[in-house]
Each structure stands twice: as C-alpha cells, then as structure tokens.
Design an enzyme around this catalytic site. Sequence first.
Site, PDB file in Angstrom:
ATOM      1  CG  HIS A   1       6.228  -2.577 -36.449  1.00  0.00           C
ATOM      2  ND1 HIS A   1       5.714  -1.852 -37.495  1.00  0.00           N
ATOM      3  CD2 HIS A   1       6.355  -1.712 -35.410  1.00  0.00           C
ATOM      4  CE1 HIS A   1       5.523  -0.590 -37.096  1.00  0.00           C
ATOM      5  NE2 HIS A   1       5.904  -0.474 -35.845  1.00  0.00           N
TER       6      HIS A   1
ATOM      7  NE  ARG B   1       3.817  10.012 -36.021  1.00  0.00           N
ATOM      8  CZ  ARG B   1       4.981   9.472 -35.677  1.00  0.00           C
ATOM      9  NH1 ARG B   1       5.932  10.237 -35.168  1.00  0.00           N
ATOM     10  NH2 ARG B   1       5.196   8.181 -35.835  1.00  0.00           N
TER      11      ARG B   1
ATOM     12  CG  ASP C   1       7.199   1.927 -39.244  1.00  0.00           C
ATOM     13  OD1 ASP C   1       8.153   1.605 -38.509  1.00  0.00           O
ATOM     14  OD2 ASP C   1       6.088   2.293 -38.805  1.00  0.00           O
TER      15      ASP C   1
ATOM     16  CG  HIS D   1       7.805  -0.275 -32.628  1.00  0.00           C
ATOM     17  ND1 HIS D   1       6.519   0.151 -32.834  1.00  0.00           N
ATOM     18  CD2 HIS D   1       7.751  -1.126 -31.577  1.00  0.00           C
ATOM     19  CE1 HIS D   1       5.723  -0.405 -31.941  1.00  0.00           C
ATOM     20  NE2 HIS D   1       6.444  -1.196 -31.160  1.00  0.00           N
TER      21      HIS D   1
ATOM     22  CD  GLN E   1       6.949   6.408 -39.124  1.00  0.00           C
ATOM     23  OE1 GLN E   1       6.072   5.569 -39.004  1.00  0.00           O
ATOM     24  NE2 GLN E   1       7.580   6.925 -38.085  1.00  0.00           N
TER      25      GLN E   1
ATOM     26  CB  CYS F   1       3.179  -0.382 -34.290  1.00  0.00           C
ATOM     27  SG  CYS F   1       3.007   1.246 -33.571  1.00  0.00           S
TER      28      CYS F   1
ATOM     29  CE  LYS G   1      12.204   7.943 -29.089  1.00  0.00           C
ATOM     30  NZ  LYS G   1      11.620   8.774 -30.119  1.00  0.00           N
TER      31      LYS G   1
END
Length: 620
Positions: free
Chosen positions: A370, A348, A368, A494, A366, A319, A448
């Site tokens: 946004h 992570r 991912d 997200h 991911q 993000c 979420k």
Amino acid sequence: MHRQVAADRYRLLRHARPKTSAPDKGLREGAALPSGQPEALMAAARRPHDALPLDALRHTAAHVLAYAVQDLFPEAKPTIGPAIETGFYYDFDRAEPFTPEDLGRLEGRMKEIVSADYPMTGRQATREEAVAHFKGNPYKVEIAREIPEGEPITLYTIGDFTDLCRGGHAHSTGEIGALKLMSVAGAYWRGDEHNPMLQRIYGTAFSTQKELDAYLVFLEEAAKRDHRRLGQELGLFSLEEDAGGGLVFWHPKGAVVRGIIETFIREGLRERGYDQVVTPHIMHEKLFEISGHLENYAHSMYGPLEVEGQRFRLKPMNCPGHILIYRSEGRSYRDLPLRYAEFGTVYRFERSGTLHGLTRVRGFTQDDAHLFCTPEQLQKEFEQTADEALRLNEAFGFTGLEYFLSTREEHMRIETDTIAEQAIRNALESRGLPYQVDEGGGAFYGPKLDINVHDAIGRKWQLGTVQVDFLLPKRFDLKYRGSDGLDHTPVMIHRALAGSLERFFAVLIEHYGGAFPLWLAPIQAVIAPISEHQLDYARQVAARLRAEGFRIQVDESNEKIGYKIRHWKLQKVPYIVVVGNQEKNDGTVAPNERGRDEKRPALPLDAFIAELRDRVRQKN
RNA sequence: GCCGACGUAGCUCAGUUGGCUAGAGCGCCACUUUUGUAAAGUGGAUGUCGUGGGUUCGAGUCCCACCGUCGGCUCCA
C-alpha cells in the site's frame, strides 16, 4: 430507459461467451510435452472468436445440436446457444439430466443432420409471430419480447427445426466438417442464480476433421500441463481433504520456488523504495467496520471469532493493517510517498463449487503493498507500480497479458473516481498498452487496473492488480502535514503484482509445463553415480555445488544409470550429472541436460559450475 | 451454494446381476546385481473401499446425509 436496459441485455445475450473453454478429459502419460508455450498452442488450436467463418460454422453447429435435441428429447426446451472461443454450447431446460450416453446419441443424430446438408434459411418475423411460434417456451418468448423495437426479429430453419436467432450462419449444415460434443454442465438462465438451472451442452466444431483432431490433441497436451496434475507428480503442493477445501500445502519443492519468487519480488521492492511490514492475520472486527469491509465485503469474509467477548475476524485484505501502521505516528509531506509491502496472507470465503487447484482458494498470500502519497504524486507512483508489474511478468516469461480498467459501480461512484480512472488510463495509454474497460468491476474503495493471463487450458485468471483509493484514507481519517502547515488527506494505491503467490505459482507451473528454468528449478541438478563405487565422488561434487549455492541432490539409489536418468527426466530436473570411474579419475562431470538429446562430453567441475552460474544469472 | 459426474493401496486404475481371506501396474522395503545416459531380477509389506447412518443372512457394489474432487453457472487474487 427500460428499453435501453432490455437492449443491453439482449446484446449481452447475443455476445455471451463464457470466459472458460471446453473442459479437458482425464489423460494419461503419453507423448512428449509440446515444445511451444501455452499461448502459442492456444493460438494454433483456437481461432480468434471474431474470425467469422469458424464462428458462423459453430453457431450453425449449435442449431444442429438443438435440432438433434428436439428430435431425441422433444420435451427439452431450447434457450440460447452461441459460438464460443473453443466451440459452442446450447442451454436446454429439461427435467431429466443429459447423460454421457445421451451425448453420444445426440452426436450421432447431429452427424446425420450434417450429412443431410439442410440449407439454413432465414426469414424476418413480427414480434407477435415469433412469440406465437415459441409459445410453450418461455425462454424464447422472453428473448423475442426483449428484442428492441427497430431491430429485426429473425427465424432460422434447418430441416424441421426453426430457431429464434440473429443470424450469422453457414449456408447449410453440410459445411460443418467435424463436430464433437464435449460435456454437460449446469448453467443458470442468463447466468443468474435466482433463475432456473438449465443444462448446458458444450461442443466444438471445425471445418475439417484434421482441425478437430488437432484441437483434441491440444487438449490432451494442455491437460498434461495442468498445475494440479504437475503439482502432485512433481511434489510441489497439495490440497488436503482433512484440512478443508481451498487450503494450500506447499511441499518442500514448491516452497523452494515460492522462496525464489519472493526473493525476486523483494529485490524489486527494495529498489523502488518500499518498506517491508508484517501485520496480524486476525484483527478486531471494529477495524473492518471502519474500513467498510463489513459493509461491502462481508460476502467474502469468514464469520467472527469470539475471544473474551470481543469479536475478531480473519483478514480478507491487508490494507487496514497497513493503514494502522501509517496512522500510528504523525506524517509529513516530506515522508511521502510511504510504501508498505507485505507478503500478506488473507482468507476469503469462496463457495465450495468455485474452488479450483491453486487458482481459486480460500487462503492465499498476496505480494501486497500500500502506497500512501500526495495527490500530486499519484500519477507517478501509479506508473512506477504498473512498470514493476510488467517487469515481473516479463521475468517469469508470461506473455499474452490482458489489461482491464475496472471502474467502480455506478451507485458507489465518488467524485475522485474520475481522477483515479484518469491516472490508470494515462498509465496504460502512455505505455501503449491495449486495455478493456470492466464497468463496475472495481474494488469497493476505488477503480483498478487488472492484469490477466491465460492458463494452459485457456482459462483466464487475474494476477496483478493496481488500485487507486481515495476512500479508505478518509474512512480512517489519515493525514499528513503539508508544506502549508495544514493537514491533508493522502491518496492510497493498493497493489499486488503477482496477485496471489498461489495463483501465480499455478500459472507459472502451467507456463513451463513443470520444467522450470534453472533459476527456478527446485532441484537444479541431480548427481547420479554409475555405481556405488563413485558414490563418494558424487557426494563431493554435490558438496562443492551446494557450497556454490546450487540446489543439488545425489541419487544414492541402487539402480542402473538408465533408470536414474529416466526417473529424474520425468521429474523435469534441468541437469542430471553422471559420474562414473572416468569422471571420478579426471575430476570431471558428464551432464545430461534437459531438453538436449545428444550426449554431452564430460567437462571439468569448475567449467560446469561456471555454466550453471551463467544460466542462473541470465535466468534461463 | 446450485446442476451433473466421481471418490477402492503413496500414484493410476480393475472389481461382473450384492456372496469366500479386495486385485493389477507403478512406487515403497529387503536381497541379488555394481551397473555408462529414458524402466535389471527375485521376494515382501501396504487398504476402516471418502465419512456417518440405513436396507440385507450378507454391502466396495443398493438407499440417505455429510465431506472432498472434477466439469460448468456465479464471484474474485
């Protein structure tokens, strides 16, 4: 207030169920793969945990276990022992570890207790009585003290063993038809690592031996679908000791599947108006100070790397990078919604003991994205994103999804959280999707929607997640110019729909037991000549099929056709295309199709190509 | 990270109470065979026994530390 907390803890305790099931044992090659999907197998082998009879039987079995432990290891202190989805467990405090041999002895003693058919008798007791009865066992005393005022305190007895228990049992131990102890594992008292480590003995019980046997067969079949095992057998991926735990190496065949997944996702993104972006893996630490990651997420982040006196961090999320792109120029309400997508690799920290195959790793990618939108656009954008998540799961054949609304921790709540939660609820409810609420399970920046699936062994994993965020736009001071000529703060969504490609792949492997449908198969067909006299023809066939866009391999080995068939069947290749003199002369191919036992007649190459095309188009 | 188990050839595993040049099957390589739908035959190569220390005349076997794997606890994509 304190009483309420105690009551909650007690309720939690009574309903404590680990999200994971009994472990599998290492298994060998053997019977064919089960024909059904994992969900169906699970359903057959496992009963819903609210089916009282089996639950009661297993709960009783837990008491029988504690009874056996009391007899054989009197120094062990029993703590709690509930029924769980796959059986039961009981936690004991004992200095010496239970060995596999101990489990065998305990199981033998348990069977004696079952044969003795002790009646299960319950009685109510006063708190003082209960505390006195369990003096010397601080765990039982703690539970007895915490049972809320007004709730009955009950003691249940079989033979010489009395336990503090809320009830819900078989009438007598003889009702336990079949039982088996599965494993020992460490478990903290009440799941808190600040508490003493107890020893948890897992077991399972059924009303008949037949059901137990069926369950054990299920575990064997499930173990054959384990993505870690298939990943090696099929050459899909590896985890390399020399590289460090939790770091994934995608081998060529695995990378092919990943590429197909990525292509599928990219097409969805294009259709829904996303823009692809690419951001760095390592960024200045101050970025994560602004975002709040250092404050709220440092436990999952790797330490700083110093470069010319500046501190950098591996990104744990994408993000902040996407936000920088948003912020790099002035935005108008006319630009919104902006949707930035990236196959973003994040790192992570996970504690070594938690790493698991591809499902829990330290570096992962991911799918991912946004979304930056106006508050008015939030609901629609959220729902579209949720729909895309459903489409993705459907396309890859995932069923049995579970939905969670994860709210922010109470002390972090901000006023916009209510709006965000409502957007999530609306999306779920308007689609008729049942969901559970995970209080406090949200991200640090907002609530979420999480989508969970089960793996082959019944473990639950989170894949997709769609999150609403009013916080980061503020922290980064994001703006857009409204139609009123004033600056406004956008809302962010997200979202990662596959979640992580690694975990998604793991679940995908297990879902198909490694037998990927044609459109996903790393090798779609192997051309197997009967002898080397047809090798040239085999290569021509392969060249033609490759030109048509298929993933083809020629088996040039000096082996008989039976060997080739067996080899590639074990590799779960969808088609083995046999070519001998007859096919060579006729310009045909004789496909051996995975999942079909009867021999197929030869057909013209063009007809075979049409068949492949058709199946790929239908994604089956 | 914590509790427990485990780590021997590319893979799956044997290796007795510490004692000759560490084994098997599969795979791999070579040769023979030229094969018609789930394993042809013969021969061959392959190991710092997870890593590093220690005990011992001698360690794959015993001890310690570390790394990794597996089953859990906890956390999360």
